[in-house]
Design an enzyme around this catalytic site. Structure first.
Site, PDB file in Angstrom:
ATOM      1  CG  HIS A 111       2.649  27.057  23.279  1.00 52.18           C
ATOM      2  ND1 HIS A 111       3.455  25.937  23.274  1.00 52.18           N
ATOM      3  CD2 HIS A 111       3.493  28.109  23.162  1.00 52.18           C
ATOM      4  CE1 HIS A 111       4.717  26.307  23.182  1.00 52.18           C
ATOM      5  NE2 HIS A 111       4.771  27.618  23.098  1.00 52.18           N
ATOM      6  CG  HIS A 116       3.538  32.725  22.132  1.00 58.57           C
ATOM      7  ND1 HIS A 116       4.265  32.967  23.283  1.00 58.57           N
ATOM      8  CD2 HIS A 116       4.050  31.579  21.600  1.00 58.57           C
ATOM      9  CE1 HIS A 116       5.176  32.019  23.434  1.00 58.57           C
ATOM     10  NE2 HIS A 116       5.069  31.157  22.421  1.00 58.57           N
TER      11      HIS A 116
END
Ligand code: AMP
Length: 126
Positions: A104, A106
């Site tokens: 992922h 951010h």
């Protein structure tokens, strides 16, 4: 590191737990972080099963790679931080304190973000 299909983001992708979705296409999902550190704090994840950037950069297809980076830019624009500025961050592994073992990125924004990285109080590695 083998991919854990029961990590929390895998469960979000399967619809087993909810998320506050901001973007989705064939390859990518983006949603608000459950514990935001900044006024804008969005997570962008590939739909494929990749542990971290180390895994994704080595093993994702060119289509997945392109879709992911396009999505990061689109999500930032959609969140209204393209003009004021934002920071993207991806943790890989123990030294980076990666908590969720599904790749992922951010996206942080909505305020001045200060230093790129906190001054460390640990000595540099040998
Ligand atoms: P990292 O340390 O890069 O692995 O960060 C994991 C992030 O996932 C943290 O910022 C958490 O607040 C966030 N997070 C954990 N569980 C959820 C969830 N169910 N929905 C949204 N964000 C989450």
């Amino acid at each position: 590191m083998a991919y854990d299909p029961n990590n929390i983001f895998a469960r979000i992708l399967r619809g087993e737990i909810p998320c506050k979705k901001v973007f989705e296409d064939a390859h990518v999902l983006a949603f608000h972080d459950i514990n935001p550190q900044t006024p804008v704090h969005i997570l962008v994840i590939p739909k494929g099963a990749y542990v971290s950037l180390e895994d994704f950069s080595a093993n994702a297809s060119d289509v997945e790679l392109a879709a992911f980076l396009r999505a990061v830019g689109a999500v930032a624009r959609g969140a209204g931080v393209a003009a004021t500025g934002y920071r993207i961050l991806a943790n890989h592994g123990a030294d980076a304190n990666q908590e969720v073992p599904h790749f992922h990125v951010h996206i942080f924004g909505g305020r001045r973000l200060g230093r790129m990285i906190a001054r460390g109080d640990t000595p540099p590695q040998a």
